[in-house]
Design a protein around this motif. Structure first.
Motif, PDB file in Angstrom:
ATOM      1  N   MET A  47       0.863  -1.185   0.000  1.00 53.17           N
ATOM      2  CA  MET A  47       0.000   0.000   0.000  1.00 53.17           C
ATOM      3  C   MET A  47       0.893   1.225   0.000  1.00 53.17           C
ATOM      4  O   MET A  47       1.667   1.433   0.920  1.00 53.17           O
ATOM      5  CB  MET A  47      -0.894  -0.007   1.251  1.00 53.17           C
ATOM      6  N   LEU A  48       0.766   2.052  -1.056  1.00 52.91           N
ATOM      7  CA  LEU A  48       1.593   3.249  -1.171  1.00 52.91           C
ATOM      8  C   LEU A  48       0.728   4.497  -1.051  1.00 52.91           C
ATOM      9  O   LEU A  48      -0.450   4.437  -0.728  1.00 52.91           O
ATOM     10  CB  LEU A  48       2.347   3.222  -2.499  1.00 52.91           C
ATOM     11  N   ASN A  49       1.360   5.632  -1.374  1.00 51.05           N
ATOM     12  CA  ASN A  49       0.641   6.899  -1.266  1.00 51.05           C
ATOM     13  C   ASN A  49      -0.376   7.059  -2.387  1.00 51.05           C
ATOM     14  O   ASN A  49      -0.443   6.270  -3.316  1.00 51.05           O
ATOM     15  CB  ASN A  49       1.646   8.063  -1.309  1.00 51.05           C
ATOM     16  N   MET A  50      -1.205   8.115  -2.310  1.00 48.66           N
ATOM     17  CA  MET A  50      -2.292   8.308  -3.261  1.00 48.66           C
ATOM     18  C   MET A  50      -1.917   9.208  -4.412  1.00 48.66           C
ATOM     19  O   MET A  50      -2.719   9.478  -5.272  1.00 48.66           O
ATOM     20  CB  MET A  50      -3.505   8.887  -2.519  1.00 48.66           C
ATOM     21  N   GLN A  51      -0.725   9.740  -4.445  1.00 43.24           N
ATOM     22  CA  GLN A  51      -0.342  10.613  -5.555  1.00 43.24           C
ATOM     23  C   GLN A  51       1.151  10.467  -5.793  1.00 43.24           C
ATOM     24  O   GLN A  51       1.938  10.501  -4.860  1.00 43.24           O
ATOM     25  CB  GLN A  51      -0.672  12.073  -5.244  1.00 43.24           C
ATOM     26  N   ASP A  52       1.550  10.272  -7.048  1.00 39.97           N
ATOM     27  CA  ASP A  52       2.972  10.110  -7.354  1.00 39.97           C
ATOM     28  C   ASP A  52       3.186  10.329  -8.828  1.00 39.97           C
ATOM     29  O   ASP A  52       2.261  10.564  -9.589  1.00 39.97           O
ATOM     30  CB  ASP A  52       3.435   8.707  -6.941  1.00 39.97           C
ATOM     31  N   SER A  73      -5.169   9.148  -7.054  1.00 39.76           N
ATOM     32  CA  SER A  73      -6.433   8.530  -6.665  1.00 39.76           C
ATOM     33  C   SER A  73      -6.874   9.126  -5.339  1.00 39.76           C
ATOM     34  O   SER A  73      -6.049   9.441  -4.484  1.00 39.76           O
ATOM     35  CB  SER A  73      -6.283   7.012  -6.541  1.00 39.76           C
ATOM     36  N   ALA A  74      -8.196   9.275  -5.183  1.00 40.26           N
ATOM     37  CA  ALA A  74      -8.729   9.914  -3.987  1.00 40.26           C
ATOM     38  C   ALA A  74      -8.812   8.947  -2.808  1.00 40.26           C
ATOM     39  O   ALA A  74      -8.801   9.358  -1.656  1.00 40.26           O
ATOM     40  CB  ALA A  74     -10.112  10.492  -4.276  1.00 40.26           C
ATOM     41  N   ASP A  75      -8.900   7.626  -3.117  1.00 38.60           N
ATOM     42  CA  ASP A  75      -9.081   6.649  -2.045  1.00 38.60           C
ATOM     43  C   ASP A  75      -7.760   5.959  -1.703  1.00 38.60           C
ATOM     44  O   ASP A  75      -7.093   6.282  -0.729  1.00 38.60           O
ATOM     45  CB  ASP A  75     -10.135   5.632  -2.480  1.00 38.60           C
ATOM     46  N   SER A  76      -7.361   5.028  -2.536  1.00 40.61           N
ATOM     47  CA  SER A  76      -6.159   4.252  -2.227  1.00 40.61           C
ATOM     48  C   SER A  76      -5.458   3.839  -3.508  1.00 40.61           C
ATOM     49  O   SER A  76      -6.009   3.962  -4.610  1.00 40.61           O
ATOM     50  CB  SER A  76      -6.524   3.004  -1.411  1.00 40.61           C
ATOM     51  N   MET A  77      -4.235   3.343  -3.349  1.00 43.74           N
ATOM     52  CA  MET A  77      -3.431   2.905  -4.468  1.00 43.74           C
ATOM     53  C   MET A  77      -2.620   1.690  -4.047  1.00 43.74           C
ATOM     54  O   MET A  77      -2.031   1.669  -2.963  1.00 43.74           O
ATOM     55  CB  MET A  77      -2.493   4.032  -4.914  1.00 43.74           C
ATOM     56  N   TYR A  87      -2.594  -0.146  -8.945  1.00 42.13           N
ATOM     57  CA  TYR A  87      -4.054  -0.115  -8.939  1.00 42.13           C
ATOM     58  C   TYR A  87      -4.517   1.159  -8.224  1.00 42.13           C
ATOM     59  O   TYR A  87      -4.106   1.407  -7.073  1.00 42.13           O
ATOM     60  CB  TYR A  87      -4.616  -1.340  -8.222  1.00 42.13           C
ATOM     61  N   LEU A  88      -5.326   1.965  -8.891  1.00 42.32           N
ATOM     62  CA  LEU A  88      -5.823   3.224  -8.341  1.00 42.32           C
ATOM     63  C   LEU A  88      -7.333   3.120  -8.144  1.00 42.32           C
ATOM     64  O   LEU A  88      -8.061   2.668  -9.039  1.00 42.32           O
ATOM     65  CB  LEU A  88      -5.515   4.388  -9.284  1.00 42.32           C
ATOM     66  N   ILE A 106      -8.547   2.441 -12.051  1.00 46.12           N
ATOM     67  CA  ILE A 106      -7.515   2.395 -13.089  1.00 46.12           C
ATOM     68  C   ILE A 106      -6.448   1.394 -12.682  1.00 46.12           C
ATOM     69  O   ILE A 106      -5.974   1.391 -11.538  1.00 46.12           O
ATOM     70  CB  ILE A 106      -6.872   3.780 -13.314  1.00 46.12           C
ATOM     71  N   GLU A 107      -6.074   0.567 -13.654  1.00 42.43           N
ATOM     72  CA  GLU A 107      -5.009  -0.425 -13.449  1.00 42.43           C
ATOM     73  C   GLU A 107      -3.895  -0.142 -14.452  1.00 42.43           C
ATOM     74  O   GLU A 107      -4.130  -0.150 -15.664  1.00 42.43           O
ATOM     75  CB  GLU A 107      -5.568  -1.832 -13.653  1.00 42.43           C
TER      76      GLU A 107
END
Length: 891
Positions: A47-52, A73-77, A87-88, A106-107
């Motif tokens: 589990m990483l951050n939501m923006q990169d 992504s607003a939820d998780s990635m 996976y976003l 989005i994958e």
């Protein structure tokens, strides 16, 4: 399966090493990672951050990307390091160069440089966040999409994309590297609903962006019902901006002209500033027509359009009684200069000219308001003007080319060119920077010069040699001098002196010829006129001294609670004296006193006015006879002041009861008889800003002799009545609409009352926001005129002319039954002939992406109807159903 717990620093180091080994991140992006602290993760995913953002190294992998991929992504990635996937979830977004992809899920597969996107189902089974793909100007929405960033290929399911003013839907779509799109089981429509009202079903098609759409077999579907209208293949232009191409003609049939093809031709997109359309009409019985239309525009400079039409009209067979064969033409040109183009000069044009019968017989005029106004016009005017003024000076110059055409008598009047040079009012005796004003400082002088070259000729002679020979020209100079002063505090005196000089290049000389026998033994006698070529001039002048004042009458209401607070009556009396010498005196040499018969009778003739039989100066000649007149006028205005109640304060407003009531007459002291002129009475008022009334009448002080001529005998002496009635007219104009009886204050009160009633009934405060206020906008205009005028019949017993009464009634209006339905009607009634005048009924129905029009002229020469059901969008303008009965079938 194991679950690892990483401390924050170890977690970061592991991720960076793994990704650097695969060449997915460049060193410059390492510092931009912001890794949240996680307690545990899957063995194969982290589990990483939501923006990169990621950027591949070009030198490490030939298949890697050449630019950064930004994702969010607003939820998780999630990241799957083994499969090189990310996976976003929820409001996910990817940006790569000009490619932007938004979706609920989005994958990303960095190993294959692919991305997969789709929506997410909620607990109720509704899919949210369907993918929206954008590549430059291209944008579409679909159920799911799989796209390769490297090859720019993609597979799309149930896609919707905007194409050439419409929408292209496809069940299965493949996007090629060059941007072309191939689709299967799709449809094209201009309806923007999710479930369109109509579409053209396409079994298969290929879309070439900014070029064209080519399809296989296609058929029309309306409200999910297939229509038996199909084509083996389709070709749809899909270019942006102006594009040259063929204009498809409309087809039909008329009884008197046969089968036709109309408005077919070619459109030339010359450049971004000019276009041109060449169209033609052809009928099976010989009629034909050519039309040209061009539009041009240069931003901040000028804009305009020009339309020229020429037609050969053939109606009926040569042997029939209705046979007609004539040529008609019409030219329209409109040009407007932008005010920003130049501060000191302007050029504008408004040209309307052509055959008198064009608007009557032209087949391209439909049954609409524009057609009605043109068919019923008795004349048209044109003007091309250039105006120049010089900043900081009183000088200005204008050049005009004017045209007027009368359809009743088929005459054309031209003024080509017409030049005007003016000097605005200056004060030669006024000192600079002086605050004192006296009689001399108020003396103002202005100057104007006008040159005309005019022609009045019948339409059929306009382009003949005779037209050039009948041009009349001349120059007129005018110099008015005036000043103003106040007498006894309440009287205004404004004396003026005006000079007028007329310059001509011809003059007339008349003489009387004694009886003699001509070549055919005919006795010649009478006054003969010779036209003398050469410069001639005539100057006259006149002095006018008007004296005016104002008298005010007030009546204040004693009851302070009364609605009416006060009444005011304003009277404006005016007395003026005008003097002009007798310019028919021989010393001026403007008139000739010529013998007219063998009995020695003589008559005065102007050297610049030949009447209808000889040359006449366009500015006329100086008036004959000495003139010293006292002019009297009395103006009246009546107003009242009423209270106007608002919610918080009480104010007042003025209401005009009688806008004007004027009486004018004059007495010529220099005349030897018939000193009094007619007494003219005019009045005007407005009732509730809805009804406008205008009244005009005239009375004569003198009686008529047995031949119907005025003579120096007061009407009172012959009949015992003060004056003799000469004319009267009354016009009433009514203009009302749905807002005429609703004030802004009343509307606010009604809305507040409605809100209170809604809340009392249990609705919340947002009731009015959801409430549909069903109003019926409407408009009604009525014009009624009644006049009593003398005829040419003279009643010797009453010593007066026989009068006749003329009445006309015209009305027009429109009614919006609903926001989608509109009805408009134009008609009138001729009281004298007891018949209905030109009448037309128009019905319009907005059908969202379609529209319906019904035009009906129930009676008269233009009796006809037209029904049309068509698609609104211009790209499918030929998709329509038309039924008509043309007015030419009445001939």
């Amino acid at each position: 399966m194991k679950t690892w717990n990483f401390p924050s620093s170890a977690f970061l180091l592991t991720i960076l090493c793994l990704f650097l080994s695969h060449g997915l991140f460049s060193q410059e992006n390492i510092d931009s990672l912001d890794i949240p602290n996680t307690n545990h993760a899957n063995e194969d995913s982290l589990m990483l951050n939501m923006q990169d953002s990621v950027k591949a190294k070009n030198n490490s992998n030939a298949d890697s990307l050449d630019a950064s991929v930004h994702y969010f992504s607003a939820d998780s990635m999630k990241m799957n390091l083994k499969e090189k996937k990310v996976y976003l979830y929820n409001n996910a977004e990817i940006q790569y160069k000009e490619v932007n992809l938004k979706a609920g899920y989005i994958e990303m597969n960095f190993g294959k440089n692919e991305v997969y996107a789709s929506g997410i189902k909620d607990s109720s089974g509704v899919v949210n966040g369907t993918p929206v793909f954008k590549d430059g100007d291209e944008e579409f929405e679909s159920d799911w999409i799989r796209y390769n960033f490297k090859t720019k290929k993609g597979i799309i399911s149930n896609v919707t994309t905007a194409q050439s003013g419409g929408f292209l839907h496809g069940e299965k779509v493949k996007r090629l590297p060059d941007g072309n799109i191939c689709l299967k089981n799709g449809y094209y429509t201009t309806c923007d609903e999710d479930h369109p009202h109509y579409y053209i079903n396409l079994t298969k098609a290929k879309v070439i962006p900014d070029d064209k759409i080519v399809s296989g077999p296609a058929y029309l579907v309306i409200e999910d019902l297939p229509v038996p209208l199909g084509i083996p293949f389709g070709f749809f232009p899909n270019k942006k901006g102006n594009t040259s191409g063929i204009l498809i003609p409309e087809y039909g049939e008329e009884n008197n002209r046969g089968f036709f093809l109309r408005n077919g031709g070619y459109y030339f997109a010359i450049n971004d500033y000019v276009n041109l359309a060449l169209t033609g009409d052809i009928y099976s019985m010989g009629s034909w027509g050519l039309n040209t239309l061009t539009n041009y525009k240069k931003r901040y400079k000028f804009n305009g359009n020009m339309n020229f039409s020429y037609s050969k009209l053939i109606i009926g067979e040569k042997e029939s009684s209705i046979y007609q064969n004539q040529n008609t033409y019409w030219l329209r040109w409109s040009h407007a200069q932008d005010p920003k183009a130049h501060p000191n000069h302007t050029f504008n044009a408004n040209v309307n000219m052509g055959s008198s019968s064009y608007n009557k017989y032209n087949s391209n005029i439909n049954n609409n308001a524009y057609a009605s106004s043109n068919r019923l016009r008795s004349d048209v005017q044109s003007n091309v003007s250039f105006n120049q003024r010089w900043s900081g000076t009183p000088f200005s110059l204008s050049a005009n080319a004017r045209h007027e055409q009368n359809f009743v008598d088929s005459t054309v009047s031209l003024s080509v060119p017409e030049l005007n040079f003016t000097v605005s009012r200056i004060y030669p005796f006024k000192r600079k920077n002086s605050t004192n004003s006296n009689f001399l400082s108020k003396i103002g002088v202005s100057y104007s010069s006008n040159f005309k070259n005019t022609l009045k000729i019948r339409e059929e002679e306009l382009f003949t040699d005779n037209a050039l020979k009948n041009f009349k020209n001349g120059i007129q100079h005018s110099v008015p001098v005036s000043t103003s002063m106040t007498l006894l505090k309440y009287f205004n005196l404004n004396p003026s002196l005006s000079f007028t000089s007329r310059w001509y290049f011809k003059s007339l000389s008349r003489y009387y010829a004694n009886p003699s026998y001509g070549p055919t033994d005919t006795i010649w006698s009478g006054v003969y006129t010779d036209t003398i070529n050469g410069f001639s001039h005539a100057t006259d002048w006149q002095i006018t001294v008007p004296l005016t004042t104002k008298l005010y009458g007030f009546y204040m209401m004693k009851n302070e609670k009364a609605k009416i607070q006060a009444m005011r009556h304003v009277m404006t009396p005016s007395v003026s004296f005008s003097y002009r010498p007798n310019f028919s005196d021989p010393k001026w040499n403007y008139y000739q006193n010529i013998q007219t018969d063998s009995l020695g009778n003589r008559e005065l003739f102007s050297r610049f006015n030949g009447g209808s039989y000889a040359w006449t100066g366009i500015y006329g000649s100086p008036p004959s006879g000495k003139y010293g007149s006292m002019n009297f006028s009395l103006g009246n205005n009546l107003e009242m002041k009423v209270k106007k109640s608002n919610d918080t304060v009480i104010t007042s407003k003025k209401i005009s009861l009688l806008e004007s009531f004027n009486l004018t007459t004059s007495y010529n002291m220099a005349a030897d008889s018939l000193n009094w002129s007619l007494l003219n009475i005019t009045a005007r008022t407005n009732i509730l800003h809805i009804i406008t009334l205008n009244f005009d009448c005239g009375y004569d002080y003198y009686a008529l002799d047995s031949l119907g001529r005025r003579y120096n005998k007061l009407f009172y002496d012959t009949s015992g009545k003060l004056m003799r009635f000469t004319r009267a007219s009354l016009s009433a104009g009514i203009n009302i609409n749905s807002d005429s009886f609703t004030s802004e204050n009343k509307q606010k009160k009604d809305n507040e009352a409605e809100k209170q009633a809604a809340m009392a009934a249990g609705f919340n405060e947002n009731y009015l926001a959801d409430y549909v206020d069903f109003k019926i906008p409407w408009n009604l205009m009525i014009d009624y005129r009644i006049s009593q005028i003398p005829t040419t019949e003279f009643n010797k017993e009453k010593s007066d002319y026989v009068f006749k009464m003329a009445q006309t009634l015209n009305f027009s209006g429109d009614l919006n039954l609903t926001p989608k339905w509109k009805i408009s009607v134009t008609s009138g009634y001729d009281v004298e002939s007891k018949s209905i005048t030109y009448t037309s009924l128009n019905i319009y129905r907005d059908l969202h992406c379609w529209e319906m029009r019904i035009s009906w002229i129930p009676l008269g020469f233009y009796k006809s109807y037209n029904f049309q059901l068509n698609v609104k969008a211009s790209v499918l303008q030929d998709l329509k159903l038309n039924r008509r009965r043309n007015w030419t079938d009445n001939i």
